[in-house]
Design a protein around this motif. Structure first.
Motif, PDB file in Angstrom:
ATOM      1  N   ASP A  58     -92.627  48.842  58.223  1.00  0.00           N
ATOM      2  CA  ASP A  58     -91.603  49.187  59.334  1.00  0.00           C
ATOM      3  C   ASP A  58     -90.556  50.345  58.819  1.00  0.00           C
ATOM      4  OD1 ASP A  58     -92.738  47.035  60.696  1.00  0.00           O
ATOM      5  OD2 ASP A  58     -91.188  45.616  59.531  1.00  0.00           O
ATOM      6  N   VAL A  59     -90.487  50.417  57.556  1.00  0.00           N
ATOM      7  CA  VAL A  59     -89.505  51.472  57.098  1.00  0.00           C
ATOM      8  C   VAL A  59     -90.391  52.943  57.431  1.00  0.00           C
ATOM      9  CG1 VAL A  59     -88.625  52.834  54.981  1.00  0.00           C
ATOM     10  CG2 VAL A  59     -88.278  50.413  55.145  1.00  0.00           C
ATOM     11  N   ALA A  60     -91.499  53.027  57.090  1.00  0.00           N
ATOM     12  CA  ALA A  60     -92.263  54.236  57.277  1.00  0.00           C
ATOM     13  C   ALA A  60     -92.361  54.456  58.952  1.00  0.00           C
ATOM     14  CB  ALA A  60     -93.542  53.810  56.860  1.00  0.00           C
ATOM     15  N   ARG A  61     -92.592  53.321  59.773  1.00  0.00           N
ATOM     16  CA  ARG A  61     -92.939  53.706  61.237  1.00  0.00           C
ATOM     17  C   ARG A  61     -91.722  53.848  62.007  1.00  0.00           C
ATOM     18  NH1 ARG A  61     -92.793  49.570  65.051  1.00  0.00           N
ATOM     19  NH2 ARG A  61     -92.430  47.994  63.522  1.00  0.00           N
ATOM     20  N   LEU A  62     -90.434  53.203  61.583  1.00  0.00           N
ATOM     21  CA  LEU A  62     -88.909  53.390  62.186  1.00  0.00           C
ATOM     22  C   LEU A  62     -88.306  54.417  61.683  1.00  0.00           C
ATOM     23  CD1 LEU A  62     -88.412  49.395  62.367  1.00  0.00           C
ATOM     24  CD2 LEU A  62     -89.569  50.851  64.433  1.00  0.00           C
TER      25      LEU A  62
END
Length: 270
Positions: A58-62
């Motif tokens: 989620d960190v990477a995507r968001l």
């Protein structure tokens, strides 16, 4: 007698510099955002990290969505037309130049990285609108003077520039040095320029465990920091509301507001 092909020779040199025997941060991140420019070691580590802390995906995507919102804000609401993006990473969707030039076709963007794989992809994929410009320089974060000098070939450094450093400063082990590098880069930009930073943070046991596992993998270590340390990069600047916040809570649009171990902000140089 065959005529040398400079592009082929450059490509061969880049391939020779690419080490696929251990994970690499740009390829690892590329795997997490669903890209195809990664190798077995990157995917092995990615799957291992997912088992420790699935939230890193989620960190990477968001964080990519935060980049888009920050660039749109600067281009549409603040009139910024110049962007200096350090630690570019492998091109995916909605890169800085794509977001900026959709909002303002005359935007000029300079990407900075010193990784051979990133360099190869950037040269092939980072194109520009006819009205604007997109360029890539092979330079090191640890040499701000060289970055600013090379960027000045594309950007007018007498006019405001948005300095983008996303998911990159964790590679600088010493926090004081990281702050100094940011300060030196901002010192070379005029009043009215902006700083955009986001990074993973040591805000959960899962993220700390994932960081430890990553740093033991053979990849170049990445150091997650506290929210207060992220805020320290903006000292002396005027924070744009809502200030330093989780990347999903910074001016959210109709996007995912999942809580994540990543904080960022946008600030103006007075």
């Amino acid at each position: 007698m065959s005529v040398p092909d400079p592009q082929a020779e450059a490509a061969a040199e880049i391939r020779a510099r690419i080490d696929t025997s251990k994970p690499h941060s740009a390829r690892f991140w590329n795997y997490f955002v669903g890209g195809k420019d990664n190798y077995e070691k990157d995917r092995e580590l990615g799957n291992h990290i997912k088992g420790i802390h699935p939230g890193l995906v989620d960190v990477a995507r968001l964080s990519r969505q935060f980049l888009g919102r920050a660039v749109r804000h600067l281009a549409t609401e603040q009139g910024i037309r110049q962007f200096l993006d350090i630690g570019t990473g492998l091109p995916t969707a909605d890169n800085t130049h794509e977001v900026a030039q959709r909002a303002a076709p005359d935007s000029r963007i300079v990407y900075v990285d010193n990784d051979p794989l990133v360099l190869a992809h950037a040269r092939a994929l980072l194109t520009s609108t006819p009205e604007g410009a997109t360029s890539y320089i092979d330079a090191d974060l640890y040499d701000p003077k060289a970055i600013l000098k090379a960027a000045s070939a594309t950007l007018d450094l007498s006019r405001p520039v948005a300095l983008m450093i996303l998911n990159t400063l964790g590679h600088v082990a010493d926090y004081g040095q990281a702050r100094d590098l940011v300060a030196e880069l901002m010192a070379g930009l005029p009043s009215g320029s902006y700083l955009v930073i986001s990074d993973s943070t040591a805000t959960s046991t899962g993220m700390i465990a994932a960081s430890d596992a990553y740093n033991k993998s053979g990849a170049i270590p990445y150091h997650v920091r506290s929210v207060e340390e992220i805020g320290g990069f903006f000292d002396g600047l005027e924070l744009v509301e809502p200030g330093v916040s989780q990347v999903t809570r910074w001016r959210p649009e109709a996007e995912d507001t999942t809580p994540v171990d990543a904080y960022g902000a946008v600030a103006r140089k007075p």
